[in-house]
Design an enzyme around this catalytic site. Structure first.
Site, PDB file in Angstrom:
ATOM      1  N   PHE A 106      34.103 179.598  -4.968  1.00  0.00           N
ATOM      2  CA  PHE A 106      33.538 177.953  -4.236  1.00  0.00           C
ATOM      3  C   PHE A 106      32.272 178.708  -3.330  1.00  0.00           C
ATOM      4  CE2 PHE A 106      33.469 173.705  -2.518  1.00  0.00           C
ATOM      5  CZ  PHE A 106      33.700 172.617  -3.437  1.00  0.00           C
ATOM      6  N   GLN A 128      23.525 171.008   7.108  1.00  0.00           N
ATOM      7  CA  GLN A 128      23.699 172.058   6.061  1.00  0.00           C
ATOM      8  C   GLN A 128      22.295 170.674   4.867  1.00  0.00           C
ATOM      9  OE1 GLN A 128      27.361 172.090   4.172  1.00  0.00           O
ATOM     10  NE2 GLN A 128      26.551 174.109   4.243  1.00  0.00           N
ATOM     11  N   HIS A 142      22.713 170.922   0.622  1.00  0.00           N
ATOM     12  CA  HIS A 142      23.542 171.020  -0.302  1.00  0.00           C
ATOM     13  C   HIS A 142      22.141 171.273  -1.358  1.00  0.00           C
ATOM     14  CE1 HIS A 142      26.509 170.831  -3.370  1.00  0.00           C
ATOM     15  NE2 HIS A 142      27.631 170.535  -2.609  1.00  0.00           N
ATOM     16  N   LEU A 173      25.386 163.442  -4.550  1.00  0.00           N
ATOM     17  CA  LEU A 173      26.468 164.462  -4.739  1.00  0.00           C
ATOM     18  C   LEU A 173      26.644 165.043  -6.640  1.00  0.00           C
ATOM     19  CD1 LEU A 173      27.048 167.659  -2.895  1.00  0.00           C
ATOM     20  CD2 LEU A 173      29.156 166.271  -2.761  1.00  0.00           C
ATOM     21  N   GLU A 226      29.952 171.257  -6.058  1.00  0.00           N
ATOM     22  CA  GLU A 226      30.077 172.829  -6.110  1.00  0.00           C
ATOM     23  C   GLU A 226      30.537 172.906  -7.041  1.00  0.00           C
ATOM     24  OE1 GLU A 226      28.324 174.182  -2.228  1.00  0.00           O
ATOM     25  OE2 GLU A 226      30.411 176.088  -2.499  1.00  0.00           O
ATOM     26  N   ARG A 243      25.952 177.410   0.439  1.00  0.00           N
ATOM     27  CA  ARG A 243      24.832 177.119   0.163  1.00  0.00           C
ATOM     28  C   ARG A 243      22.885 176.896   0.909  1.00  0.00           C
ATOM     29  NH1 ARG A 243      29.132 172.366   1.123  1.00  0.00           N
ATOM     30  NH2 ARG A 243      30.345 172.310  -0.662  1.00  0.00           N
ATOM     31  N   HIS A 295      23.386 167.163   3.827  1.00  0.00           N
ATOM     32  CA  HIS A 295      24.875 167.262   3.595  1.00  0.00           C
ATOM     33  C   HIS A 295      25.741 167.283   4.760  1.00  0.00           C
ATOM     34  CE1 HIS A 295      28.547 167.502   0.290  1.00  0.00           C
ATOM     35  NE2 HIS A 295      29.078 168.226   1.563  1.00  0.00           N
ATOM     36  N   ARG A 324      28.365 176.136   6.872  1.00  0.00           N
ATOM     37  CA  ARG A 324      29.343 175.971   6.948  1.00  0.00           C
ATOM     38  C   ARG A 324      30.219 176.192   5.402  1.00  0.00           C
ATOM     39  NH1 ARG A 324      32.205 171.874   4.599  1.00  0.00           N
ATOM     40  NH2 ARG A 324      30.043 171.167   3.362  1.00  0.00           N
TER      41      ARG A 324
HETATM   42  C1  LIG Z   1      29.687 163.450  -1.298  1.00  0.00           C
HETATM   43  C2  LIG Z   1      30.030 163.867   0.377  1.00  0.00           C
HETATM   44  C3  LIG Z   1      31.238 165.230  -0.624  1.00  0.00           C
HETATM   45  C4  LIG Z   1      32.133 166.850   0.011  1.00  0.00           C
HETATM   46  N1  LIG Z   1      32.769 167.335  -0.448  1.00  0.00           N
HETATM   47  C5  LIG Z   1      33.810 168.232   0.248  1.00  0.00           C
HETATM   48  C6  LIG Z   1      34.525 168.776  -0.452  1.00  0.00           C
HETATM   49  O1  LIG Z   1      35.054 169.117  -1.627  1.00  0.00           O
HETATM   50  N2  LIG Z   1      35.010 169.492   0.975  1.00  0.00           N
HETATM   51  C7  LIG Z   1      34.553 170.015   2.142  1.00  0.00           C
HETATM   52  O2  LIG Z   1      35.519 170.171   2.384  1.00  0.00           O
HETATM   53  N3  LIG Z   1      33.988 169.619   2.692  1.00  0.00           N
HETATM   54  C8  LIG Z   1      33.392 168.375   1.671  1.00  0.00           C
HETATM   55  N4  LIG Z   1      32.492 167.104   2.204  1.00  0.00           N
HETATM   56  C9  LIG Z   1      32.987 167.524   3.681  1.00  0.00           C
HETATM   57  C10 LIG Z   1      33.545 166.535   4.639  1.00  0.00           C
HETATM   58  O3  LIG Z   1      34.360 165.597   3.168  1.00  0.00           O
HETATM   59  C11 LIG Z   1      33.829 165.824   5.801  1.00  0.00           C
HETATM   60  O4  LIG Z   1      32.954 166.399   6.394  1.00  0.00           O
HETATM   61  C12 LIG Z   1      34.883 164.817   6.087  1.00  0.00           C
HETATM   62  O5  LIG Z   1      34.959 163.980   5.631  1.00  0.00           O
HETATM   63  C13 LIG Z   1      34.305 164.374   7.476  1.00  0.00           C
HETATM   64  O6  LIG Z   1      36.085 163.817   7.830  1.00  0.00           O
HETATM   65  P1  LIG Z   1      36.172 162.879   9.396  1.00  0.00           P
HETATM   66  O7  LIG Z   1      37.431 162.425   9.110  1.00  0.00           O
HETATM   67  O8  LIG Z   1      35.445 164.091  10.466  1.00  0.00           O
HETATM   68  O9  LIG Z   1      34.825 161.779   9.294  1.00  0.00           O
HETATM   69  P2  LIG Z   1      33.896 160.272   8.033  1.00  0.00           P
HETATM   70  O10 LIG Z   1      35.931 160.456   6.702  1.00  0.00           O
HETATM   71  O11 LIG Z   1      33.745 160.197   7.586  1.00  0.00           O
HETATM   72  O12 LIG Z   1      35.070 159.472   8.921  1.00  0.00           O
HETATM   73  C14 LIG Z   1      34.515 158.475  10.021  1.00  0.00           C
HETATM   74  C15 LIG Z   1      35.107 157.749  10.627  1.00  0.00           C
HETATM   75  O13 LIG Z   1      34.530 157.739  11.295  1.00  0.00           O
HETATM   76  C16 LIG Z   1      34.141 156.091  11.536  1.00  0.00           C
HETATM   77  N5  LIG Z   1      33.163 155.126  12.959  1.00  0.00           N
HETATM   78  C17 LIG Z   1      32.524 155.620  12.723  1.00  0.00           C
HETATM   79  N6  LIG Z   1      31.296 155.582  13.607  1.00  0.00           N
HETATM   80  C18 LIG Z   1      32.610 154.429  14.184  1.00  0.00           C
HETATM   81  C19 LIG Z   1      31.650 153.434  15.279  1.00  0.00           C
HETATM   82  N7  LIG Z   1      30.838 153.469  16.190  1.00  0.00           N
HETATM   83  N8  LIG Z   1      33.031 152.411  15.576  1.00  0.00           N
HETATM   84  C20 LIG Z   1      34.204 152.801  15.165  1.00  0.00           C
HETATM   85  N9  LIG Z   1      34.464 153.732  14.232  1.00  0.00           N
HETATM   86  C21 LIG Z   1      33.633 154.386  13.203  1.00  0.00           C
HETATM   87  C22 LIG Z   1      34.242 155.978  10.236  1.00  0.00           C
HETATM   88  O14 LIG Z   1      35.096 153.893  10.264  1.00  0.00           O
HETATM   89  C23 LIG Z   1      35.025 157.064   9.261  1.00  0.00           C
HETATM   90  O15 LIG Z   1      37.246 155.947   9.532  1.00  0.00           O
HETATM   91  C24 LIG Z   1      32.236 166.424   1.620  1.00  0.00           C
HETATM   92  C25 LIG Z   1      31.199 165.477   1.901  1.00  0.00           C
HETATM   93  C26 LIG Z   1      30.126 164.414   1.120  1.00  0.00           C
HETATM   94  C27 LIG Z   1      29.436 163.370   2.089  1.00  0.00           C
END
Ligand SMILES: Cc1cc2nc3c(=O)[nH]c(=O)nc-3n(C[C@H](O)[C@H](O)[C@H](O)COP(=O)(O)OP(=O)(O)OC[C@H]3O[C@@H](n4cnc5c(N)ncnc54)[C@H](O)[C@@H]3O)c2cc1C
Length: 569
Positions: free
Chosen positions: A117, A231, A233, A243, A246, A277, A345, A380
């Protein structure tokens, strides 16, 4: 309705929220834990993560190397005690996730597979084909179901944090199915609401990523940290922003300009496609200035060429990339290169926390992308953030559980009084038919355009000032927003308006922090201050909300063993 009261309340059901819920339930089986999520947890953005999760798993690798890669990647803005805790706990978390059912891809000899990566010195990214987030979230979700202590509020939208006597005592939430706005009391609240890519026009982020949790915390006086670092991407599809992971470069894909050259040899010859990135996204911009990119209906792009990998590798390691490219641009990567360009991203910044996810506001914690525990600094490394959700979700869940045990539950009368105010605010602001109304979509589009202009890949004083001014005006106009839909059941115009309010606050904090940082570091690249300035700016920004607009303060970076040096690859 009786007001429910919980010991630990998670806002968010993605990787961080579910990991924190499990940690809280495990810390003390007597605790009452709740997960509130505006979408069903399995629809959280985590589900779309493709490439993988980093952890040291091989004999050729070691914790110091993972730390160093992360710190160099962060352009020395990561807190090094946080990084050291992270790399250590990432190992156990990844193994535990397998025991909970995450089907990591495996080599012929049965060991968990690892892939290369960007910015990582060796192969250390675990994966489940290129659907890693889906499998991780599934494993976490099904594990969370084991605990009777965990109550879920699916499709409840949190509108505010409730504070009594300086302590957080719960949230107000809109039950999207009924339209009712209710109090949910809690001794502790953990914000796990993910990032806010939607404040920009062109992003890999799901439509639900609006910086909700950042704004919720900011509004009650909690500072946001390092918000200026956004960031890009380097490989999103033009048009949709979808996306191309990577992992496609990790598996050996090339980036090629319109001259047929692997142009990264000019910018980062030591790493080429496996560079970090921020550097790869800037290289695209330089190529664009030189006219060495393709021109398409959705703007400029370069080629991501996977053809030399062959059909077998693509189907085995990158099946989702093939599926997405076929469905969204009508291109089969086995036969043709994929058009790609940089897209927003990930937010390095977020709710300011300590190493355990505690914020300066008593009772309030944060983890995952919504938080800034200072692991990622100014940039990151890909695949660190899924593991970050596990490590710091677990830490936040455990410390919130401990704090909850020492605290009295909030009183129902206090909660009801506070909620009455919020109910009135929402009804009066959004649900009264009025004249001369502003449209949600107009303000959102103008905000996104201003962010791209002033806070994009390259920044300078003049355009950033204009962006700050535009955002201030948009905040004014937003006070006059009105909705056509005043119904109660699944009123998505109402949630879009509430989300726009969150985005405007997060965008303002971001733009002001960027204006105040007069240097270039990691993803923050200023044309008027091109060098990194450790004398003045080897420090985190903390943005506070005030009546007069955002105010920036600074906090030292924790250095343990790696003195800042020039960032070379
Ligand atoms: C397309 C994509 C691919 C990625 N690939 C990778 C990867 O391969 N490796 C890596 O390390 N990272 C990757 N990332 C980054 C990583 O996936 C995210 O940073 C991480 O999954 C975020 O997880 P989280 O639990 O913080 O938030 P999220 O998974 O975004 O969850 C947020 C939660 O908050 C809730 N929420 C938000 N606002 C409210 C509100 N007002 N009221 C109630 N609930 C709310 C939502 O319903 C959801 O359940 C990727 C990101 C994207 C977009």
């Amino acid at each position: 309705m009786d007001i429910p009261i919980h010991d630990v309340l998670l806002v968010g059901g993605g990787a961080a929220g579910l990991r924190a819920a499990i940690a809280a339930a495990e810390a003390d089986s007597g605790l009452n834990v709740a997960v509130v999520s505006k979408v069903y947890p399995m629809r959280s953005h985590t589900v779309s993560a493709e490439g993988g999760a980093a952890a040291v798993m091989r004999e050729y690798d070691n914790l110091d190397l993972h730390s160093f890669d992360t710190i160099r990647g962060s352009d020395y803005l990561a807190d090094q005690d946080v990084v050291e805790a992270f790399v250590k706990e990432a190992q156990d978390e990844s193994i535990q996730l397998e025991h909970w059912g995450c089907p990591w891809s495996r080599d012929e000899d049965g060991r968990v597979s690892v892939r290369a990566f960007g910015g990582m010195s060796v192969k250390r990214t675990l994966y489940a084909a290129d659907k890693t987030g889906f499998h991780m979230l599934h494993a976490l979700f099904q594990t969370s179901l084991k605990y009777n202590a965990v109550t879920r509020y699916d499709e409840w939208f949190v509108t505010s944090l409730l504070v009594d006597d300086g302590r957080v005592c719960g949230v107000t939430a809109l039950n999207m199915r009924s339209g009712g706005i209710h109090a949910i009391g809690a001794k502790t609240v953990i914000i796990c609401t993910g990032g806010g890519g939607k404040i920009f026009p062109f992003t890999t982020n799901a439509a639900i990523k609006n910086g909700d949790g950042m704004a919720l915390a900011y509004r009650i006086g909690c500072p946001l940290k390092d918000m200026e670092f956004v960031q890009y991407h380097p490989t999103g599809l033009p048009g949709t922003g979808i996306l191309m992971t990577e992992a496609s470069r990790g598996e050996g894909g090339y980036l090629v300009n319109n001259k047929g050259e692997r142009y990264l040899s000019e910018y980062i010859p030591g790493k080429m496609e496996l560079g970090p990135r921020d550097i790869l996204s800037r290289a695209f911009m330089y190529e664009m200035r030189e006219g060495r990119v393709f021109d398409g209906p959705y703007g400029n792009y370069v080629h991501l060429d996977l053809r030399h990998l062959g059909e077998k590798v693509i189907d085995e390691k990158l099946p989702f990339v093939r599926e997405l490219a076929r469905n969204y641009v009508g291109i089969d990567p086995v036969q043709e290169p994929i058009p790609v360009r940089p897209v927003v991203h990930y937010m390095m910044g977020g709710v300011h926390t300590d190493i355990n996810g505690a914020t300066p506001v008593p009772g309030l914690y944060a983890a995952g992308e919504a938080a800034c525990v200072s692991l990622n600094g100014a940039n990151r490394l890909g695949s660190n953030s899924l593991t970050e959700c596990l490590v710091f979700g677990a830490r936040a869940g455990a410390v919130a559980a401990e704090y909850a045990n020492s605290r009295e539950a909030p009183g129902p009368d206090t909660l009801e009084n506070l909620t009455r105010d919020e109910r009135r605010r929402i009804e009066q602001t959004y649900l009264q038919p009025r004249n001369g109304r502003e449209r949600v979509a107009d303000i959102r589009t103008e905000m996104q355009a201003a962010m791209e202009r002033g806070a994009g890949i390259f920044r300078d004083e003049e355009t950033m000032k204009e962006t700050c001014e535009t955002l201030k005006n948009l905040q004014e106009r937003f006070r006059n927003v009105g909705l056509d839909d005043t119904s109660s059941v699944f009123n998505t115009e109402l949630t879009a308006a509430l989300e726009l309010g969150f985005m405007l606050d997060a965008a303002e904090a971001l733009a002001h922090a960027a204006l105040d940082r007069k240097e270039s570091r990691g993803s923050h690249s200023r044309s008027d201050f091109e060098d990194r300035d450790d004398e003045e700016y080897l420090k985190h920004s903390l943005t506070y909300r005030t009546e007069a607009g955002p105010r920036t303060e600074y906090l030292p970076v924790t250095i343990t063993r790696w003195q800042p040096e020039e960032r070379k690859y």
